[in-house]
Scaffold this active site. Sequence first.
Site, mmCIF file in Angstrom:
data_model
loop_
_atom_site.group_PDB
_atom_site.id
_atom_site.type_symbol
_atom_site.label_atom_id
_atom_site.label_comp_id
_atom_site.label_asym_id
_atom_site.label_seq_id
_atom_site.Cartn_x
_atom_site.Cartn_y
_atom_site.Cartn_z
ATOM 1 N N HIS A 233 0.851 -1.193 0.000
ATOM 2 C CA HIS A 233 0.000 0.000 0.000
ATOM 3 C C HIS A 233 0.884 1.239 0.000
ATOM 4 O O HIS A 233 2.075 1.161 0.296
ATOM 5 C CB HIS A 233 -0.896 0.017 1.247
ATOM 6 N N ASP A 235 0.810 5.164 1.856
ATOM 7 C CA ASP A 235 0.121 5.796 2.984
ATOM 8 C C ASP A 235 -0.629 7.034 2.487
ATOM 9 O O ASP A 235 -0.132 7.773 1.643
ATOM 10 C CB ASP A 235 1.121 6.202 4.074
ATOM 11 N N HIS A 290 4.764 0.157 -0.169
ATOM 12 C CA HIS A 290 5.527 -0.636 0.796
ATOM 13 C C HIS A 290 4.642 -1.711 1.416
ATOM 14 O O HIS A 290 3.417 -1.659 1.300
ATOM 15 C CB HIS A 290 6.145 0.271 1.872
ATOM 16 N N ARG A 300 7.717 -9.053 15.345
ATOM 17 C CA ARG A 300 8.131 -7.730 14.909
ATOM 18 C C ARG A 300 7.083 -6.716 15.337
ATOM 19 O O ARG A 300 5.884 -7.002 15.304
ATOM 20 C CB ARG A 300 8.281 -7.760 13.383
HETATM 21 C C1 LIG Z 1 -4.913 8.180 8.946
HETATM 22 C C2 LIG Z 1 -5.051 6.964 8.444
HETATM 23 C C3 LIG Z 1 -4.114 6.349 7.485
HETATM 24 C C4 LIG Z 1 -4.531 4.878 7.486
HETATM 25 C C5 LIG Z 1 -6.030 5.028 7.599
HETATM 26 C C6 LIG Z 1 -6.161 6.016 8.759
HETATM 27 C C7 LIG Z 1 -5.831 5.281 10.085
HETATM 28 C C8 LIG Z 1 -4.935 4.054 9.902
HETATM 29 C C9 LIG Z 1 -3.932 4.163 8.736
HETATM 30 C C10 LIG Z 1 -3.465 2.805 8.231
HETATM 31 C C11 LIG Z 1 -2.280 2.185 9.018
HETATM 32 C C12 LIG Z 1 -1.903 0.829 8.377
HETATM 33 C C13 LIG Z 1 -1.798 0.906 6.856
HETATM 34 C C14 LIG Z 1 -3.014 1.652 6.263
HETATM 35 C C15 LIG Z 1 -2.997 1.592 4.744
HETATM 36 C C16 LIG Z 1 -4.277 1.120 6.908
HETATM 37 O O1 LIG Z 1 -4.916 0.164 6.539
HETATM 38 O O2 LIG Z 1 -4.519 1.857 8.064
HETATM 39 C C17 LIG Z 1 -3.020 3.067 6.813
HETATM 40 C C18 LIG Z 1 -4.097 4.039 6.283
HETATM 41 C C19 LIG Z 1 -3.630 4.862 5.079
HETATM 42 O O3 LIG Z 1 -2.496 5.395 5.093
HETATM 43 O O4 LIG Z 1 -4.387 4.938 4.129
HETATM 44 O O1 LIG Z 2 5.288 -2.451 9.877
HETATM 45 C C1 LIG Z 2 5.807 -1.823 8.954
HETATM 46 O O2 LIG Z 2 7.017 -1.837 8.750
HETATM 47 C C2 LIG Z 2 4.945 -1.023 8.012
HETATM 48 C C3 LIG Z 2 3.738 -0.414 8.683
HETATM 49 C C4 LIG Z 2 2.970 0.450 7.735
HETATM 50 O O3 LIG Z 2 3.237 0.500 6.558
HETATM 51 C C5 LIG Z 2 1.859 1.278 8.246
HETATM 52 O O4 LIG Z 2 1.498 1.176 9.442
HETATM 53 O O5 LIG Z 2 1.323 2.078 7.440
HETATM 54 FE FE LIG Z 3 2.210 2.123 5.556
#
Ligand SMILES: C=C1C[C@]23C[C@H]1CC[C@H]2[C@@]12CCC[C@@](C)(C(=O)O1)[C@H]2[C@@H]3C(=O)O
Ligand SMILES: O=C(O)CCC(=O)C(=O)O
Ligand SMILES: [Fe+2]
Length: 359
Positions: A233, A235, A290, A300
């Site tokens: 994905h 961010d 990533h 981890r």
């Molecule tokens: C502020 C954010 C950014 C979110 C959504 C919301 C809260 C949690 C974040 C994450 C964290 C984990 C990867 C991701 C892809 C997910 O599934 O939740 C992120 C997402 C995004 O970066 O789109």
């Molecule tokens: O665990 C990791 O190294 C990546 C986590 C991540 O990509 C995220 O929380 O958006």
């Molecule tokens: Fe991420």
Amino acid sequence: MPTMLTDVFRGHPIHLPHSHQPDFTSLSELPDSYTWTPKDDPLLDAAPSPPAASENIPLIDLNHPDAANQIGSACRTWGAFQIANHGVPLELLQGIEFLTGSLFQLPVQRKLKAARSDTGFSGYGVARISSFFNKQMWSEGFTITGSPLNDFRKLWPQHHLKNYCDIVEEYEEQMQTLASKLMWLSLTSLGVSEEDIKWATANPDLNWAQSALQLNHYPVCPEPDRAMGLAAHTDSTLLTILHQNNTAGLQVFRDDLGWVTVPPVPGSLVVNVGDLFHILSNGLFKSVLHRARVNQTRSRFSVAFLWGPQSDIKISPVPKLVSLVESPLYRSVTWTEYLRTKATHFNEALSMIRNHIDE
Ligand SMILES: C=C1C[C@]23C[C@H]1CC[C@H]2[C@@]12CCC[C@@](C)(C(=O)O1)[C@H]2[C@@H]3C(=O)O
Ligand SMILES: O=C(O)CCC(=O)C(=O)O
Ligand SMILES: [Fe+2]
């Protein structure tokens, strides 16, 4: 009233299999629902060609006189870099890592007491993006925005929680300062200064920014090569600052290199360019694709500080970076609008707000 981050997913419920969250420790074999094949993710085995490329994201010393250019160059070529001498106290990194470890060590039933609701933002659960995949990810997460006290009370009803809340608050403050420093350093390298971004300078003291904290746990896995910790994905942020414990697993994607593992460097932090920074830079900075892999011997942990603008701020390409003859690559969008687009369209979100110029 602008939408708060906490309300962002109200109209976008996702029904995640919280209650099926397995007790990872009891599985000696990977269940089918956790076994990923290229059908589940076309980039799964994207290998470097020629293989064994030794290139990696740069490790940048923030005290180096040329740090701004090094960061700018990393944002253009990788969309990611690591930083040393970032000024965040080591005890604080150790503190948040300890908190993360204690949280995920709790029994599943306890963690589920703080489960994220279908339309909620914070709490315990699988990654939001899980709903876009047929297979389950080998990880669990905990999202925090604002005060974590209410959720922490559900996890640790008997505890005195001031310490844990203080760590979260202090961590967010330090990350906030660092993130803004990194944003301006990288923009400097493009010849963009504070006067060029009115919404930031009109709201001093970082009042224009907000953030979320995502704690991730990737348990030890019986068949790591067939499992996925967190699927590929980008961010949806301006910048993400990531602390990983001393266990490899994060990988970044480069079209010409395939998946490249980011080695943990104790005390340093990983920085990712997010989609909003890609938009702001009119496509010059790359939001990095990533993912996280898992392994058979060590669990981890990672802590992601997801940083973006306040919800009423429209992000659009900096005019200085848009050539006079062409229109901006993207139309303007607020963070909450973008998060909702991502919640429905996932990796297509960026292209949905791209300006398509008629030929
Ligand atoms: C502020 C954010 C950014 C979110 C959504 C919301 C809260 C949690 C974040 C994450 C964290 C984990 C990867 C991701 C892809 C997910 O599934 O939740 C992120 C997402 C995004 O970066 O789109
Ligand atoms: O665990 C990791 O190294 C990546 C986590 C991540 O990509 C995220 O929380 O958006
Ligand atoms: Fe991420």
